[in-house]
Motif scaffolding. Structure first.
Motif, PDB file in Angstrom:
ATOM      1  N   THR A  82       0.842  -1.264   0.159  1.00  0.00           N
ATOM      2  CA  THR A  82      -0.116  -0.060  -0.019  1.00  0.00           C
ATOM      3  C   THR A  82       0.822   1.331  -0.022  1.00  0.00           C
ATOM      4  OG1 THR A  82      -1.667  -1.210   1.025  1.00  0.00           O
ATOM      5  CG2 THR A  82      -1.752   1.218   1.461  1.00  0.00           C
ATOM      6  N   VAL A  83       1.725   1.337   1.026  1.00  0.00           N
ATOM      7  CA  VAL A  83       2.621   2.327   0.842  1.00  0.00           C
ATOM      8  C   VAL A  83       3.559   2.571  -0.272  1.00  0.00           C
ATOM      9  CG1 VAL A  83       4.566   3.788   2.307  1.00  0.00           C
ATOM     10  CG2 VAL A  83       2.764   2.400   3.491  1.00  0.00           C
ATOM     11  N   VAL A  84       3.990   1.689  -0.579  1.00  0.00           N
ATOM     12  CA  VAL A  84       5.043   1.698  -1.818  1.00  0.00           C
ATOM     13  C   VAL A  84       4.235   1.994  -3.077  1.00  0.00           C
ATOM     14  CG1 VAL A  84       6.104   0.111  -3.702  1.00  0.00           C
ATOM     15  CG2 VAL A  84       6.677  -0.120  -1.377  1.00  0.00           C
ATOM     16  N   SER A  85       3.083   1.488  -3.470  1.00  0.00           N
ATOM     17  CA  SER A  85       2.029   1.880  -4.370  1.00  0.00           C
ATOM     18  C   SER A  85       1.832   3.624  -4.221  1.00  0.00           C
ATOM     19  CB  SER A  85       0.643   1.298  -4.362  1.00  0.00           C
ATOM     20  OG  SER A  85       0.990  -0.033  -4.562  1.00  0.00           O
ATOM     21  N   ARG A  86       1.589   3.995  -3.088  1.00  0.00           N
ATOM     22  CA  ARG A  86       1.454   5.453  -2.940  1.00  0.00           C
ATOM     23  C   ARG A  86       2.446   6.119  -3.442  1.00  0.00           C
ATOM     24  NH1 ARG A  86      -2.077   8.345   0.740  1.00  0.00           N
ATOM     25  NH2 ARG A  86      -4.036   7.461   0.661  1.00  0.00           N
ATOM     26  N   VAL A  87       3.778   5.758  -2.761  1.00  0.00           N
ATOM     27  CA  VAL A  87       5.068   6.722  -3.156  1.00  0.00           C
ATOM     28  C   VAL A  87       5.323   6.470  -4.599  1.00  0.00           C
ATOM     29  CG1 VAL A  87       7.519   6.718  -2.293  1.00  0.00           C
ATOM     30  CG2 VAL A  87       5.599   6.419  -0.573  1.00  0.00           C
ATOM     31  N   CYS A  88       5.488   5.229  -5.096  1.00  0.00           N
ATOM     32  CA  CYS A  88       5.903   5.076  -6.207  1.00  0.00           C
ATOM     33  C   CYS A  88       4.843   5.144  -7.360  1.00  0.00           C
ATOM     34  CB  CYS A  88       6.556   3.548  -6.392  1.00  0.00           C
ATOM     35  SG  CYS A  88       7.996   3.362  -4.976  1.00  0.00           S
ATOM     36  N   GLY A  89       3.545   5.088  -6.894  1.00  0.00           N
ATOM     37  CA  GLY A  89       2.528   5.015  -8.021  1.00  0.00           C
ATOM     38  C   GLY A  89       2.311   3.654  -8.760  1.00  0.00           C
ATOM     39  N   GLY A  90       2.709   2.640  -8.021  1.00  0.00           N
ATOM     40  CA  GLY A  90       2.748   1.442  -8.468  1.00  0.00           C
ATOM     41  C   GLY A  90       3.558   0.399  -7.789  1.00  0.00           C
ATOM     42  N   GLY A  91       3.606  -0.842  -8.324  1.00  0.00           N
ATOM     43  CA  GLY A  91       4.747  -1.687  -7.645  1.00  0.00           C
ATOM     44  C   GLY A  91       6.128  -1.229  -7.677  1.00  0.00           C
ATOM     45  N   LEU A  92       7.079  -1.955  -6.949  1.00  0.00           N
ATOM     46  CA  LEU A  92       8.411  -1.750  -7.369  1.00  0.00           C
ATOM     47  C   LEU A  92       8.985  -3.031  -7.926  1.00  0.00           C
ATOM     48  CD1 LEU A  92      10.407   0.399  -6.272  1.00  0.00           C
ATOM     49  CD2 LEU A  92      10.586  -0.527  -4.244  1.00  0.00           C
ATOM     50  N   PRO A  93       9.276  -3.042  -9.132  1.00  0.00           N
ATOM     51  CA  PRO A  93       9.543  -4.161  -9.754  1.00  0.00           C
ATOM     52  C   PRO A  93      11.008  -4.681  -9.414  1.00  0.00           C
ATOM     53  CG  PRO A  93       8.665  -3.020 -11.487  1.00  0.00           C
ATOM     54  CD  PRO A  93       8.759  -2.188 -10.022  1.00  0.00           C
ATOM     55  N   GLU A  94      12.045  -3.899  -9.048  1.00  0.00           N
ATOM     56  CA  GLU A  94      13.235  -4.321  -8.767  1.00  0.00           C
ATOM     57  C   GLU A  94      13.532  -5.076  -7.545  1.00  0.00           C
ATOM     58  OE1 GLU A  94      12.411  -0.679  -9.086  1.00  0.00           O
ATOM     59  OE2 GLU A  94      14.493   0.250  -8.180  1.00  0.00           O
ATOM     60  N   LEU A  95      12.266  -5.132  -6.723  1.00  0.00           N
ATOM     61  CA  LEU A  95      12.199  -5.665  -5.391  1.00  0.00           C
ATOM     62  C   LEU A  95      11.320  -6.798  -5.558  1.00  0.00           C
ATOM     63  CD1 LEU A  95      12.616  -3.206  -2.582  1.00  0.00           C
ATOM     64  CD2 LEU A  95      14.261  -4.338  -3.541  1.00  0.00           C
ATOM     65  N   GLY A  96      10.456  -7.009  -6.645  1.00  0.00           N
ATOM     66  CA  GLY A  96       9.411  -7.819  -6.814  1.00  0.00           C
ATOM     67  C   GLY A  96       8.095  -7.521  -5.974  1.00  0.00           C
ATOM     68  N   ILE A  97       7.929  -6.217  -5.662  1.00  0.00           N
ATOM     69  CA  ILE A  97       6.909  -5.942  -5.066  1.00  0.00           C
ATOM     70  C   ILE A  97       5.621  -5.420  -5.967  1.00  0.00           C
ATOM     71  CG2 ILE A  97       5.913  -4.216  -3.510  1.00  0.00           C
ATOM     72  CD1 ILE A  97       8.488  -4.130  -1.988  1.00  0.00           C
ATOM     73  N   GLU A  98       4.736  -6.241  -5.765  1.00  0.00           N
ATOM     74  CA  GLU A  98       3.549  -5.871  -6.759  1.00  0.00           C
ATOM     75  C   GLU A  98       2.695  -4.625  -6.139  1.00  0.00           C
ATOM     76  OE1 GLU A  98       2.222  -8.170  -9.114  1.00  0.00           O
ATOM     77  OE2 GLU A  98       4.057  -9.246  -8.660  1.00  0.00           O
ATOM     78  N   PRO A  99       1.944  -4.160  -7.074  1.00  0.00           N
ATOM     79  CA  PRO A  99       1.012  -3.054  -6.693  1.00  0.00           C
ATOM     80  C   PRO A  99       0.127  -3.524  -5.528  1.00  0.00           C
ATOM     81  CG  PRO A  99       1.243  -3.039  -8.936  1.00  0.00           C
ATOM     82  CD  PRO A  99       1.776  -4.442  -8.596  1.00  0.00           C
ATOM     83  N   ALA A 100      -0.385  -2.483  -4.608  1.00  0.00           N
ATOM     84  CA  ALA A 100      -1.526  -2.888  -3.964  1.00  0.00           C
ATOM     85  C   ALA A 100      -2.881  -3.199  -4.351  1.00  0.00           C
ATOM     86  CB  ALA A 100      -1.768  -1.823  -2.824  1.00  0.00           C
ATOM     87  N   ASP A 101      -3.547  -4.377  -3.950  1.00  0.00           N
ATOM     88  CA  ASP A 101      -4.858  -4.420  -4.704  1.00  0.00           C
ATOM     89  C   ASP A 101      -5.821  -4.271  -3.355  1.00  0.00           C
ATOM     90  OD1 ASP A 101      -4.609  -6.985  -3.317  1.00  0.00           O
ATOM     91  OD2 ASP A 101      -4.207  -7.885  -4.751  1.00  0.00           O
ATOM     92  N   ALA A 102      -7.155  -4.476  -3.747  1.00  0.00           N
ATOM     93  CA  ALA A 102      -8.288  -4.324  -2.763  1.00  0.00           C
ATOM     94  C   ALA A 102      -8.116  -5.157  -1.744  1.00  0.00           C
ATOM     95  CB  ALA A 102      -9.679  -4.543  -3.414  1.00  0.00           C
TER      96      ALA A 102
END
Ligand code: ZN
Length: 225
Positions: A82-102
């Motif tokens: 959730t926080v990464v999606s807020r800060v980065c506008g999506g996931g963080l592929p270089e860390l394999g972090i998916e965008p937040a979902d419902a």
């Protein structure tokens, strides 16, 4: 001293104060590649985290179960997305972090809907926690409520990721000028100063260090006591 003790890959121990309780939970591991930094394995690990966090003094008689620890990890990973999606506008592929979902927001809201830890004021005016047993569900409700407050509050636009090379630590900048750039001045802030100094002296941008702190840091698990 405030802040969670972290140990970088180069072995340097420093304190990182992310500015909010919910962000303090994010240094204990996480989704994607952050799983390698996992430090929450047992109920004692979760109590140790609470001891280091800004909840301190820790509620007396915290009763944590193995299920609470599993729930803490799920809540943390949902919060991280959730926080990464807020800060980065999506996931963080270089860390394999998916965008937040419902489902991530559902989990945060479910945790927040439970009764939180009960605060108490001492005879000397200090803040603490009500006597008597407190549960893992209460602890995690307090964390989830902090996340709701942070993400909907006046500092929601001040959540950032450290500007350091390959440092992914998340913090909220509560300083009045709002110019915080680093997880910690004594870590990334200092690395940046040293690097800038070398550039000024030699006029050459130093080569990227290989095998640096990727993905920056992991929480130190201090010995009990
Ligand atoms: Zn950093």
């Amino acid at each position: 001293m405030s802040g969670i003790r972290l140990r970088s890959y180069s072995g340097h121990v420093y304190r990182f104060d992310p500015g909010a309780l919910c962000l303090e939970l994010l240094v204990t591991g996480g989704p994607g590649a952050l799983i390698r930094h996992e430090v929450l394995h047992t109920p004692e690990d979760l109590v140790r985290w609470a001891d280091q966090s800004r909840l301190s003094p820790t509620p007396p008689a915290l009763r944590i179960t193995d299920d609470d620890v599993a729930y803490a990890r799920r809540l943390r990973d949902a919060l991280a997305r959730t926080v990464v999606s807020r800060v980065c506008g999506g996931g963080l592929p270089e860390l394999g972090i998916e965008p937040a979902d419902a489902a991530d927001l559902d989990l945060v809201n479910e945790a927040a809907a439970r009764p939180p830890l009960a605060p108490a004021i001492g005879a000397d005016g200090s803040r603490g926690w009500a006597d008597g047993p407190a549960t893992g569900a209460q602890l995690l409700s307090t964390v989830a409520r902090d996340a709701v407050d942070l993400l909907t509050g006046p500092y929601a636009q001040r959540i950032r990721m450290c500007a350091g090379d390959r440092c992914y630590l998340l913090y909220v900048d509560t300083s009045r000028p709002g110019r915080r750039r680093w997880c910690s001045m004594e870590h990334c802030g200092n690395r940046h100063k040293v690097r800038a100094h070398r550039v000024r002296r030699s006029g050459v941008e130093p080569a990227e260090q290989s095998g640096g702190d990727w993905p920056s840091s992991r929480a130190e698990v201090p010995a009990k006591g």
